[in-house]
Design a protein around this motif. Sequence first.
Motif, PDB file in Angstrom:
ATOM      1  N   MET A 218     -46.915 -18.165  27.415  1.00 23.44           N
ATOM      2  CA  MET A 218     -48.252 -18.075  27.744  1.00 23.44           C
ATOM      3  C   MET A 218     -48.196 -16.307  27.279  1.00 23.44           C
ATOM      4  N   THR A 219     -49.529 -15.923  26.807  1.00 23.49           N
ATOM      5  CA  THR A 219     -49.796 -14.852  26.231  1.00 23.49           C
ATOM      6  C   THR A 219     -51.098 -14.606  26.052  1.00 23.49           C
ATOM      7  N   VAL A 220     -51.653 -13.281  26.195  1.00 24.52           N
ATOM      8  CA  VAL A 220     -53.255 -13.008  25.751  1.00 24.52           C
ATOM      9  C   VAL A 220     -52.924 -12.306  24.366  1.00 24.52           C
ATOM     10  N   LEU A 221     -53.649 -12.685  23.616  1.00 22.76           N
ATOM     11  CA  LEU A 221     -53.906 -12.291  22.396  1.00 22.76           C
ATOM     12  C   LEU A 221     -55.460 -11.742  21.978  1.00 22.76           C
ATOM     13  N   GLY A 222     -55.448 -10.572  21.787  1.00 23.29           N
ATOM     14  CA  GLY A 222     -57.003  -9.855  21.839  1.00 23.29           C
ATOM     15  C   GLY A 222     -57.564 -10.212  23.527  1.00 23.29           C
ATOM     16  N   GLY A 223     -58.511 -10.669  23.421  1.00 20.72           N
ATOM     17  CA  GLY A 223     -59.224 -11.098  24.608  1.00 20.72           C
ATOM     18  C   GLY A 223     -59.073 -12.408  24.992  1.00 20.72           C
ATOM     19  N   GLU A 224     -58.165 -13.359  24.187  1.00 19.29           N
ATOM     20  CA  GLU A 224     -58.164 -14.929  24.499  1.00 19.29           C
ATOM     21  C   GLU A 224     -56.784 -14.938  25.058  1.00 19.29           C
ATOM     22  N   PHE A 225     -56.722 -15.775  26.090  1.00 18.71           N
ATOM     23  CA  PHE A 225     -55.575 -16.379  26.710  1.00 18.71           C
ATOM     24  C   PHE A 225     -55.033 -17.752  25.790  1.00 18.71           C
ATOM     25  N   ALA A 226     -53.668 -17.689  25.521  1.00 19.83           N
ATOM     26  CA  ALA A 226     -53.207 -18.845  24.729  1.00 19.83           C
ATOM     27  C   ALA A 226     -51.860 -19.153  25.661  1.00 19.83           C
ATOM     28  N   LEU A 227     -51.897 -20.629  25.569  1.00 19.56           N
ATOM     29  CA  LEU A 227     -50.567 -21.189  26.422  1.00 19.56           C
ATOM     30  C   LEU A 227     -50.231 -22.614  26.007  1.00 19.56           C
ATOM     31  N   ILE A 228     -48.885 -22.659  25.724  1.00 18.65           N
ATOM     32  CA  ILE A 228     -48.655 -24.035  25.473  1.00 18.65           C
ATOM     33  C   ILE A 228     -47.450 -24.359  26.320  1.00 18.65           C
ATOM     34  N   LEU A 229     -47.317 -25.625  26.889  1.00 16.17           N
ATOM     35  CA  LEU A 229     -46.467 -25.909  28.033  1.00 16.17           C
ATOM     36  C   LEU A 229     -45.969 -27.245  27.812  1.00 16.17           C
ATOM     37  N   MET A 230     -44.860 -27.668  28.294  1.00 17.83           N
ATOM     38  CA  MET A 230     -44.347 -29.045  28.375  1.00 17.83           C
ATOM     39  C   MET A 230     -43.971 -29.382  29.666  1.00 17.83           C
ATOM     40  N   VAL A 231     -44.707 -30.408  30.371  1.00 12.98           N
ATOM     41  CA  VAL A 231     -44.503 -31.018  31.577  1.00 12.98           C
ATOM     42  C   VAL A 231     -43.781 -32.278  31.483  1.00 12.98           C
ATOM     43  N   SER A 232     -43.340 -32.511  32.695  1.00 13.36           N
ATOM     44  CA  SER A 232     -42.558 -33.908  32.882  1.00 13.36           C
ATOM     45  C   SER A 232     -42.846 -34.656  34.184  1.00 13.36           C
ATOM     46  N   GLY A 233     -42.949 -35.746  34.171  1.00 10.20           N
ATOM     47  CA  GLY A 233     -43.218 -36.562  35.582  1.00 10.20           C
ATOM     48  C   GLY A 233     -43.189 -38.133  34.930  1.00 10.20           C
TER      49      GLY A 233
ATOM     50  N   PRO B  89     -60.089 -32.892  31.413  1.00 10.53           N
ATOM     51  CA  PRO B  89     -61.475 -32.706  30.993  1.00 10.53           C
ATOM     52  C   PRO B  89     -62.150 -31.914  31.821  1.00 10.53           C
ATOM     53  N   PRO B  90     -62.190 -32.150  33.392  1.00  5.80           N
ATOM     54  CA  PRO B  90     -62.888 -31.479  34.302  1.00  5.80           C
ATOM     55  C   PRO B  90     -62.231 -30.078  34.334  1.00  5.80           C
ATOM     56  N   LEU B  91     -60.996 -29.804  34.127  1.00  5.75           N
ATOM     57  CA  LEU B  91     -60.259 -28.496  34.113  1.00  5.75           C
ATOM     58  C   LEU B  91     -60.723 -27.644  32.995  1.00  5.75           C
ATOM     59  N   GLU B  92     -60.979 -28.327  31.827  1.00  2.00           N
ATOM     60  CA  GLU B  92     -61.248 -27.853  30.653  1.00  2.00           C
ATOM     61  C   GLU B  92     -62.675 -27.084  30.582  1.00  2.00           C
ATOM     62  N   LYS B  93     -63.612 -27.764  31.398  1.00  2.00           N
ATOM     63  CA  LYS B  93     -65.025 -27.287  31.504  1.00  2.00           C
ATOM     64  C   LYS B  93     -64.921 -26.119  32.685  1.00  2.00           C
ATOM     65  N   LYS B  94     -64.320 -26.462  33.634  1.00  2.00           N
ATOM     66  CA  LYS B  94     -64.222 -25.460  34.741  1.00  2.00           C
ATOM     67  C   LYS B  94     -63.628 -24.026  34.278  1.00  2.00           C
ATOM     68  N   LEU B  95     -62.713 -24.121  33.623  1.00  2.00           N
ATOM     69  CA  LEU B  95     -61.974 -22.904  32.959  1.00  2.00           C
ATOM     70  C   LEU B  95     -62.467 -22.304  31.724  1.00  2.00           C
ATOM     71  N   GLU B  96     -63.489 -23.130  31.156  1.00  2.00           N
ATOM     72  CA  GLU B  96     -64.171 -22.644  29.718  1.00  2.00           C
ATOM     73  C   GLU B  96     -62.933 -22.380  28.771  1.00  2.00           C
ATOM     74  N   LEU B  97     -61.963 -23.488  28.707  1.00  2.00           N
ATOM     75  CA  LEU B  97     -60.759 -23.660  27.855  1.00  2.00           C
ATOM     76  C   LEU B  97     -60.927 -24.536  26.727  1.00  2.00           C
ATOM     77  N   THR B  98     -60.521 -24.299  25.785  1.00  2.00           N
ATOM     78  CA  THR B  98     -60.194 -25.751  24.924  1.00  2.00           C
ATOM     79  C   THR B  98     -58.461 -25.999  25.066  1.00  2.00           C
ATOM     80  N   ILE B  99     -58.491 -27.323  25.424  1.00  2.00           N
ATOM     81  CA  ILE B  99     -57.310 -28.041  26.009  1.00  2.00           C
ATOM     82  C   ILE B  99     -57.198 -29.098  24.965  1.00  2.00           C
ATOM     83  N   VAL B 100     -55.888 -29.244  24.476  1.00  2.00           N
ATOM     84  CA  VAL B 100     -55.156 -30.387  23.533  1.00  2.00           C
ATOM     85  C   VAL B 100     -54.279 -30.802  24.124  1.00  2.00           C
ATOM     86  N   SER B 101     -53.823 -32.091  24.206  1.00  2.00           N
ATOM     87  CA  SER B 101     -52.626 -32.469  24.993  1.00  2.00           C
ATOM     88  C   SER B 101     -52.252 -33.757  24.206  1.00  2.00           C
ATOM     89  N   LYS B 102     -50.741 -33.724  24.324  1.00  2.00           N
ATOM     90  CA  LYS B 102     -50.164 -34.980  23.466  1.00  2.00           C
ATOM     91  C   LYS B 102     -48.693 -35.385  24.170  1.00  2.00           C
TER      92      LYS B 102
END
Length: 176
Positions: free
Chosen positions: A37-52, A65-78
């Motif tokens: 996780m980092t802040v670049l300029g005024g943007e927050f950027a994150l990449i993480l791997m979760v397990s379960g 999708p609701p979290l993306e809207k609530k936090l005003e983020l662009t979220i991509v997952s795979k």
Amino acid sequence: MKKYFVISALGKDRPGIVHELSKAILDSGCNVEDSRMTVLGGEFALILMVSGHWGAITRLERQLPPLEKKLELTIVSKHTEPRANAQDRVPYTVDVVAMDHPGIVHEVADFFASRDINIEELGTWTYPAAHTGTAMFSLNLTVSIPAGVHIGRLRDEFTGFCDNLNLDATIEPSRH
């Protein structure tokens, strides 16, 4: 059976983003395995791997999708697999410092790619030099060197390469 899921998020930086994302991961029954996780300029950027287990990953996917809207983020997952252990590769840390100019990352990446050496992690930053204020550039890499590579020869080649580009650099065994 443990499943793995990668999430990337980008958006305007503000307090509480990590709290909200980590809460969604916890509430779904997943665990953070690895993250950057980092802040670049005024943007927050994150990449993480979760397990379960598959049900937990599915719950997390539905929350995005609701979290993306609530936090005003662009979220991509795979969905992904755990990383295979590279038995035939040895991790090394590379540090480069120079007066800032375009092309440093490309040239260093080309040096390693041309030798079949994978870049595992990369971080860069600029800063003003003490006393003069000259724009300086710092690059930190973790690379995976094939076990068959003669490290002394590689170090000599890298030193010559850096001397030609007026870069100060070190290449040392990784401590992590």
